[in-house]
Write a protein that holds these residues in place. Structure first.
Motif, PDB file in Angstrom:
ATOM      1  N   LEU B 230       0.836  -1.199   0.000  1.00 42.13           N
ATOM      2  CA  LEU B 230       0.000   0.000   0.000  1.00 42.13           C
ATOM      3  C   LEU B 230       0.877   1.258   0.000  1.00 42.13           C
ATOM      4  O   LEU B 230       0.588   2.241  -0.686  1.00 42.13           O
ATOM      5  N   SER B 231       1.985   1.206   0.728  1.00 40.16           N
ATOM      6  CA  SER B 231       2.856   2.386   0.741  1.00 40.16           C
ATOM      7  C   SER B 231       3.543   2.558  -0.608  1.00 40.16           C
ATOM      8  O   SER B 231       3.849   3.682  -1.018  1.00 40.16           O
ATOM      9  N   ILE B 232       3.765   1.447  -1.314  1.00 38.13           N
ATOM     10  CA  ILE B 232       4.304   1.578  -2.678  1.00 38.13           C
ATOM     11  C   ILE B 232       3.276   2.286  -3.555  1.00 38.13           C
ATOM     12  O   ILE B 232       3.617   3.177  -4.339  1.00 38.13           O
ATOM     13  N   ALA B 233       2.013   1.885  -3.393  1.00 40.44           N
ATOM     14  CA  ALA B 233       0.955   2.582  -4.132  1.00 40.44           C
ATOM     15  C   ALA B 233       0.974   4.075  -3.799  1.00 40.44           C
ATOM     16  O   ALA B 233       0.864   4.924  -4.682  1.00 40.44           O
ATOM     17  N   ALA B 234       1.170   4.374  -2.510  1.00 38.24           N
ATOM     18  CA  ALA B 234       1.175   5.781  -2.098  1.00 38.24           C
ATOM     19  C   ALA B 234       2.329   6.548  -2.733  1.00 38.24           C
ATOM     20  O   ALA B 234       2.167   7.675  -3.186  1.00 38.24           O
ATOM     21  N   LEU B 235       3.498   5.927  -2.786  1.00 36.41           N
ATOM     22  CA  LEU B 235       4.623   6.693  -3.328  1.00 36.41           C
ATOM     23  C   LEU B 235       4.528   6.831  -4.839  1.00 36.41           C
ATOM     24  O   LEU B 235       4.993   7.829  -5.407  1.00 36.41           O
ATOM     25  N   ILE B 236       3.918   5.849  -5.490  1.00 34.38           N
ATOM     26  CA  ILE B 236       3.696   6.001  -6.931  1.00 34.38           C
ATOM     27  C   ILE B 236       2.654   7.098  -7.151  1.00 34.38           C
ATOM     28  O   ILE B 236       2.811   7.966  -8.002  1.00 34.38           O
ATOM     29  N   PHE B 237       1.604   7.047  -6.327  1.00 36.36           N
ATOM     30  CA  PHE B 237       0.569   8.075  -6.408  1.00 36.36           C
ATOM     31  C   PHE B 237       1.184   9.453  -6.188  1.00 36.36           C
ATOM     32  O   PHE B 237       0.820  10.431  -6.838  1.00 36.36           O
ATOM     33  N   GLY B 238       2.142   9.522  -5.272  1.00 31.50           N
ATOM     34  CA  GLY B 238       2.808  10.785  -4.979  1.00 31.50           C
ATOM     35  C   GLY B 238       3.946  11.085  -5.930  1.00 31.50           C
ATOM     36  O   GLY B 238       4.739  12.001  -5.667  1.00 31.50           O
ATOM     37  N   ASN B 239       4.037  10.317  -7.017  1.00 24.85           N
ATOM     38  CA  ASN B 239       5.035  10.593  -8.045  1.00 24.85           C
ATOM     39  C   ASN B 239       6.456  10.652  -7.468  1.00 24.85           C
ATOM     40  O   ASN B 239       7.263  11.495  -7.841  1.00 24.85           O
ATOM     41  N   TRP B 240       6.754   9.782  -6.539  1.00 21.18           N
ATOM     42  CA  TRP B 240       8.093   9.663  -5.963  1.00 21.18           C
ATOM     43  C   TRP B 240       8.554  10.937  -5.271  1.00 21.18           C
ATOM     44  O   TRP B 240       9.741  11.195  -5.182  1.00 21.18           O
ATOM     45  N   SER B 241       7.595  11.746  -4.799  1.00 19.56           N
ATOM     46  CA  SER B 241       7.964  12.933  -4.033  1.00 19.56           C
ATOM     47  C   SER B 241       7.346  12.815  -2.647  1.00 19.56           C
ATOM     48  O   SER B 241       6.258  12.255  -2.502  1.00 19.56           O
ATOM     49  N   ILE B 242       8.027  13.392  -1.650  1.00 19.22           N
ATOM     50  CA  ILE B 242       7.606  13.151  -0.275  1.00 19.22           C
ATOM     51  C   ILE B 242       6.269  13.826   0.060  1.00 19.22           C
ATOM     52  O   ILE B 242       5.364  13.179   0.577  1.00 19.22           O
ATOM     53  N   LEU B 243       6.130  15.112  -0.263  1.00 23.32           N
ATOM     54  CA  LEU B 243       4.897  15.799   0.130  1.00 23.32           C
ATOM     55  C   LEU B 243       3.645  15.253  -0.561  1.00 23.32           C
ATOM     56  O   LEU B 243       2.642  14.983   0.102  1.00 23.32           O
ATOM     57  N   PRO B 244       3.677  15.065  -1.884  1.00 20.65           N
ATOM     58  CA  PRO B 244       2.495  14.464  -2.511  1.00 20.65           C
ATOM     59  C   PRO B 244       2.203  13.069  -1.964  1.00 20.65           C
ATOM     60  O   PRO B 244       1.034  12.673  -1.883  1.00 20.65           O
ATOM     61  N   SER B 245       3.247  12.339  -1.549  1.00 22.88           N
ATOM     62  CA  SER B 245       3.005  11.020  -0.980  1.00 22.88           C
ATOM     63  C   SER B 245       2.310  11.137   0.366  1.00 22.88           C
ATOM     64  O   SER B 245       1.497  10.284   0.726  1.00 22.88           O
ATOM     65  N   LEU B 246       2.640  12.189   1.101  1.00 20.33           N
ATOM     66  CA  LEU B 246       1.941  12.433   2.366  1.00 20.33           C
ATOM     67  C   LEU B 246       0.453  12.608   2.083  1.00 20.33           C
ATOM     68  O   LEU B 246      -0.403  12.029   2.752  1.00 20.33           O
ATOM     69  N   PHE B 247       0.167  13.384   1.058  1.00 19.48           N
ATOM     70  CA  PHE B 247      -1.222  13.593   0.665  1.00 19.48           C
ATOM     71  C   PHE B 247      -1.886  12.250   0.351  1.00 19.48           C
ATOM     72  O   PHE B 247      -2.992  11.966   0.810  1.00 19.48           O
ATOM     73  N   ALA B 248      -1.176  11.428  -0.419  1.00 19.60           N
ATOM     74  CA  ALA B 248      -1.736  10.120  -0.777  1.00 19.60           C
ATOM     75  C   ALA B 248      -1.992   9.283   0.469  1.00 19.60           C
ATOM     76  O   ALA B 248      -3.051   8.665   0.611  1.00 19.60           O
ATOM     77  N   CYS B 249      -1.014   9.292   1.391  1.00 19.09           N
ATOM     78  CA  CYS B 249      -1.158   8.478   2.606  1.00 19.09           C
ATOM     79  C   CYS B 249      -2.334   8.966   3.452  1.00 19.09           C
ATOM     80  O   CYS B 249      -3.100   8.163   3.986  1.00 19.09           O
ATOM     81  N   LEU B 250      -2.455  10.287   3.568  1.00 17.08           N
ATOM     82  CA  LEU B 250      -3.576  10.841   4.343  1.00 17.08           C
ATOM     83  C   LEU B 250      -4.889  10.447   3.698  1.00 17.08           C
ATOM     84  O   LEU B 250      -5.843  10.038   4.362  1.00 17.08           O
TER      85      LEU B 250
END
Lengths: 342, 310, 510
Positions: B230-250
């Protein structure tokens, strides 16, 4: 030949590693390993309970082996075509589930196999299509689909198809089950994996398909060098789609032989671990269909035989998956070790 | 009810986020990391073991076992990750295969060791380490949070800073885009990548320990629930950037807690939660299909780097 | 009198099968622009790569500022003030100009005196200043992938200057630039020299040497021919020395007998993958029994021309007719059945499936035909006997015969395998794209003999090569391609190498 020696190397090192652990635990590795063979019905046990003997053990071993063969074949075929089908587990689950549903209406073994084949093929085709149409990496698609299918099916089972006692799905009716469970023969109770001959025939046919047909030639060329394949006049996109469809279909057969054969029910909330083991098994088998049969055989001997071994030797059952994991780890880096020595 | 959604959502999102940051470190350096699932499990195992062990020394009331547990989860996850680094960086193994194998190995190893340790040290034949529920801190506005959430927030700020502001972060990102140019600039690509994978293991270990507390209050092989994926999905969703991945995780976390709350409110059985859980994966897949062109993985991701080859 | 800043003394460097540098001695003076001129494969890149530590010489010594140096890595070369801009840039595509330049030597500041961070503001400022000082216009905050090649090149130059390199090496710096960009590049180089830097320029473009270089070393087949003062030498002299006619050995050839027109190309236009017109409205005809050779400097549209005639790339305009049939929009396989054989330039990624056995590679283009399969089932025995037959007929040597994995074969034998496979189809048209690149003299001769034999059989041969010797040895008709257009078509007997050279370099145009 080199692949073979690499695999052998991985196996020997892992068995030695396992022996070391057993020895450290104060056990005799040789007798432990012999108990593994006994547990898989390859050696005579000291005593058997009623209606059981070495042959019945061997038959249940075969029952466990069957889905592994299909699953590793699915990985091997995809790899031949340049695809990483890491979604075997999800494809298996989907196929098994579809077959369970279909069996409610058409209680036939043939239908189960056909439905499994088609269901797996659909998922494989979807992955292949997303790859060449939208250029979505097949590994990512597979991971996402695995989870999506797992949760969907878990939901359905828990809501509409649960056996409240076992906390699993309802069992498939025996008329449609691919394993004849408790079959009486010569005073013994056998589990007969009807899909096993299908698995062996599939491996042989797949080997022939890859090695001896123009389709196989196209798959291999596309997998090894898409540019050269294009230069050769091969329709690279169509070949890729066909490869993933067939790989999914094989995973589907693994699914039905697992969920509608070896097991009669689906455990909600998880994907079958053999879907992942199969990746490494295929690697161990050199991505060759016949190699896959042998690698599946070996891995299943360990996983199945250790149940008996652990009770005999008073060792935790988990040692089985540990030794398997070691073999897979060494297999993953054996191509490097092999190349080094050359 | 809203407060519950936020509290529950955060306690799930934050561990997911810290693990996704680990994944970003590894993948931004050019090493595909499907092994997060295994890393978090192994980290949770070492952490839970140390905690249970220290209960015997400090007693269950002390906060020492709690924090020591997290420390050792980080260390354990890191050490296990070094194996992935060894295979990918040194042995040139296929990174996807290595990741899958790491996950299989983690499950096998932790299940085996948990039983052995329980048998030999604690005289039980259980396959789990009982942690008990984590204490909670009360934070104004948000409400009750686990202490690990505070830790994660602090660590993730540090990790963001390291990734985007320091020399190491800058070199790491260069290695994932074009290792040859990094090498030409005098950077040791192998070392950068090894450290990146190590970091991913450490952060995943922290996440694993958090899940062990928040989801189950123990460590058992049931920790492998696919949160790594799921976190891999989040980081792909966040385009390998930390802040957008935070958004995805939230988003993933709140969708989960809100979904549960709604289902609870409607009086539906808890099995309907599984329908909610599909959401993150479907979203990620749709994102890739429709916006795949804007979504770019690090250019050298998954490629074996050999100094000699030019 | 300026000091010698670099001295090569008796440098010899061998690669398997060839001597890349044969006892080369030369010196470069501080503060000059020193050009190294030669054809592809003359050994000029090898020589200079040794100065940058990418290879080490087998024999001989390199002195830098009078000191004997063992330059074993680019990093060490950097530490003694040597920088190099490669033909393929080494840039991080998603980083800004400034980030790329400072990478590895980042300016670090500390927040509150404790937390170190890369001071991008300072980097931007420093790079702006540096770019100002040398007149190299870049915007420090632009991202590399949005920049054109010429700007990226300036970034590469600034990378060297930021590291305070004194000796700047350029490998074919203008190969990828437009004429206008070349002009401004040459200006930059002069400016650098006037700023006290020493410049070494590897090139095969005479005009540029004449425009900027002080001195020029001319290399041919690994040997140093001469070092000239550019001002007092004519381009014609230099061209003649570079091509060095006397060393070539001709294949015995009967006079050509032209038959009917086989290939008729009319107004062919091909876009490359980036969408630019790489081939611009090209027209020519090839007859049966004719070797039609296309000469030109690398990157002038040769790949696109060959790929489009072979059917691998769809042309954006014009027509291609084979024996009167329009094949412009046919698929790869339709081209094959119509009778187009193609020996592609990239034998590793395109010409062969490298991980196939030799036996499996031979039928790559015909496996589906009745000869090798029926109803989709492959005939192993036919694969085997065909493999033996071709290996025998074309003298292809491999460790384990037909079962050898092609990757493990030598380059010469790999190329022979491709040629055997294509020629054995006995097609009316055969395209040879750079057929002898990287091969030793024996293999080259052999391939030239095949080209002639095919012509004598009555095939139309399209030979595209960067090697002028090869073209002179094999061609009946010579065309020159420059910047995507054919600037000259002439019977081989009526044109001199010198004149071809002028067309190749765009000095003369049609």
């Amino acid at each position: 030949m080199r692949k073979f020696s690499q695999s052998l190397f991985a196996i020997i090192i892992s068995l030695a590693f396992g022996a070391l652990i057993l020895w450290l635990m104060g056990k005799d590795p040789v007798s432990a390993y012999m108990d593994i063979l006994r547990g898989s019905g390859l050696m005579e046990k000291v005593k058997y309970s009623g209606r059981q003997n070495m042959f019945t053990d061997f038959m249940s071993f075969i029952d466990a082996l069957t889905p592994m063969i299909f699953a590793s074949l699915a990985v091997a075929l995809a790899l031949k075509g340049g695809f990483f089908n890491i979604g075997i587990a999800g494809q298996m689950l989907f196929a098994g589930f579809c077959a369970h549903m279909a069996a409610l209406f058409i209680p036939s073994k043939i239908a189960v196999i056909v439905i499994g084949f088609i269901a797996g093929a659909l998922i494989g085709a979807l992955i292949g299509w997303l790859k060449y149409r939208f250029n979505v990496n097949e590994v990512v698609t597979s991971i996402m689909l695995d989870s999506i299918l797992m949760y969907l099916i878990t939901f359905y089972i828990n809501t509409f198809y649960i056996n409240p006692v076992s906390r699993q799905s309802k069992s498939i009716i025996s008329g449609a089950r691919l394993t004849l469970s408790g079959f009486r023969w010569e005073g013994m109770k056998l589990d007969i994996a009807l899909a096993f001959p299908v698995a062996i025939i599939t491996a042989v046919i797949l080997n022939w398909f890859i090695e001896r047909t123009t389709y196989g030639y196209e798959i291999k060329a596309t997998g090894l060098s898409p540019h050269a394949a294009y230069y050769a006049g091969i329709n690279v996109n169509r070949t890729a789609l066909m490869t993933m469809t067939l790989s999914g279909a094989l995973a589907g057969l693994a699914g039905v032989s697992y969920f509608c054969g070896y097991l009669a029910a689906i455990q909600p909330g998880e994907t079958p671990l053999i879907g992942f083991d199969a990746i490494a098994v295929s690697l161990l088998g050199g991505n060759n269909p016949l190699g896959c049969v042998f690698a599946s055989f070996l891995i299943t001997v360990i996983s199945k035989g250790t149940i008996y071994m652990s009770s005999r030797q008073n060792i935790d059952i988990e040692i089985a998956s540990l030794i398997t994991a070691f073999i897979l780890t060494f297999a993953a880096c054996s191509s490097f070790l092999g190349r080094r020595r050359k | 009810m809203l407060e519950m959604i936020i509290v529950d959502g955060l306690s799930f999102s934050l561990p997911l986020f810290i693990m996704a940051i680990g994944g970003i470190y590894s993948e931004k350096s050019g090493i595909t990391n499907l092994a997060l699932e295994g890393f978090q499990g192994f980290g949770a195992f070492t952490g839970a073991f140390v905690t249970v062990y220290l209960y015997g020394i400090f007693g269950a009331e002390s906060s020492v076992p709690y924090y020591a547990g997290f420390l050792f989860a980080v260390i354990g996850g890191g050490i296990f990750a070094l194996l992935h680094a060894l295979l990918c960086v040194k042995f040139n193994a296929n990174q996807v295969i290595s990741g899958v194998v790491m996950n299989i190995l983690a499950v096998a190893l932790t299940s085996f060791l948990t039983k052995r340790i329980n048998a030999s040290m604690f005289g039980s034949n259980a396959n789990k380490f009982m942690l008990g529920a984590s204490s909670r801190l009360t934070i104004p506005i948000i409400g009750e949070v686990y202490p690990f959430e505070v830790m994660i927030v602090i660590v993730s700020i540090v990790m963001w800073y390291v990734m985007y502001r320091t020399v190491y972060g800058m070199r790491l990102r260069a290695c994932g885009d074009n290792p040859h140019s990094a090498d030409a600039a005098g950077i040791n690509v192998y070392a950068v990548r090894t450290v990146a994978v190590l970091i991913s293991g450490c952060l995943s270990g922290m996440a694993g320990m958090s899940f062990a507390y928040s989801v189950s209050a123990n460590f058992s092989p049931d920790i492998y629930l696919g949160y790594g994926y799921l976190s891999i999905a989040a980081l792909i969703f966040g385009n390998w950037s930390i802040l957008p991945s935070l958004f995805a995780c939230l988003m993933f976390g709140f969708a989960r807690s809100a979904g549960s709350a709604v289902i609870h409110q409607l009086g539906l059985p808890s099995s309907y939660n599984d329908l909610v859980r599909i959401l993150p994966y479907v979203l990620t897949l749709l994102l890739l299909v429709f916006f795949g062109k804007n979504n770019r993985s690090p250019r050298a991701l998954g490629q074996v780097y050999n100094k000699g080859q030019r | 009198m300026a000091e010698n800043i670099v001295e090569f003394r008796h440098i010899t460097k061998r690669f398997p099968g060839i001597v890349a540098n044969d006892d080369v001695s030369l010196s470069v003076k501080e503060g000059e622009i020193f050009a190294v001129l030669g054809e592809n494969g003359a050994g000029k890149s090898t020589l200079v790569s040794m100065l940058f530590g990418m290879y080490e010489p087998d024999e001989g010594e390199i002195y830098v500022r009078g000191r004997l140096e063992h330059i074993n890595s680019p990093r060490y070369a950097g530490s003694i003030g040597i920088g190099m801009v490669h033909q393929h840039f080494r840039l991080v595509s998603n980083y800004t100009v400034a980030e790329n330049i400072v990478l590895g030597l980042e300016p670090v500041s500390k927040i509150f005196g404790i937390f170190p961070y890369v001071n991008i503001k300072k980097a931007n400022h420093d790079i702006a200043e540096l770019s100002e000082r040398y007149g190299l216009k870049v915007n420090p905050t632009d991202v590399i992938e949005n920049l054109n090649v010429a700007t990226q090149q300036r970034v590469e130059i600034l990378k060297m200057l930021y590291r305070e390199a004194e000796i700047l090496i350029f490998d074919e710096p203008t190969a990828v630039l437009t004429p206008q960009e070349i002009e401004s590049f040459l200006k930059i180089v002069k400016g650098l020299r006037d700023g006290g830097k020493t410049i070494i320029l590897i090139t095969h473009k005479l005009r540029e040497i004449k425009a900027v270089a002080d001195r020029c070393a001319i290399m041919n087949r690994g040997k140093l021919i001469d070092v000239l003062d550019v001002e007092t030498s004519s381009t014609d002299d230099m061209a003649r020395m570079m091509v060095g006619r006397d060393v070539s050995f001709k294949t015995e050839r009967k006079p050509a007998k032209f038959g009917d027109v086989i290939l008729d190309v009319e107004n062919l236009t091909v876009r490359n993958r980036a969408g630019f017109e790489a081939v611009k409205s090209v027209s020519f005809q090839i007859h049966a029994g004719e070797v039609f050779a296309v000469a030109g400097v690398s990157g002038n549209g040769q790949n696109e021309l060959a790929d489009s005639i072979a059917g691998l790339v769809m042309p954006s305009g014009g027509t291609v007719k084979l024996n009167g049939h329009d094949i412009t929009r046919s698929s790869v396989r339709e081209h094959l059945t119509a009778g187009v054989a193609y020996i592609p330039e990239d034998r590793h990624n395109v010409g062969l499936v490298l991980d196939f056995t030799l036996r499996d590679n031979f039928p790559l283009r015909q496996y589906y035909t009745g000869k090798f399969s029926s109803n989709g089932i492959i005939s192993k025995s036919e694969f085997e006997s065909y493999g033996e037959k071709l290996a025998e007929a074309y003298d292809i040597r491999s460790g384990q015969g037909g079962s050898t994995i092609t990757r493990e074969m030598s380059g010469g034998n790999q190329q022979k395998a491709i040629i055997a496979r294509e020629l054995d189809m006995k097609t009316p048209l055969i395209i040879f794209m750079q057929p002898t690149r990287g091969l030793d003299a024996g293999a080259v001769m052999n391939i030239h003999r095949h080209i002639t034999a095919e012509r004598d059989r009555g095939a139309a041969v399209l030979l595209i090569s960067l090697d002028l010797d090869e073209i002179m040895d094999c061609a009946d008709t010579i065309a020159v391609i420059y910047n995507g257009s054919i600037s000259k078509i002439s019977p081989a007997s009526e044109i001199s190498t010198d004149e071809i050279g002028l067309y190749m370099m765009g000095v003369k145009t049609a």
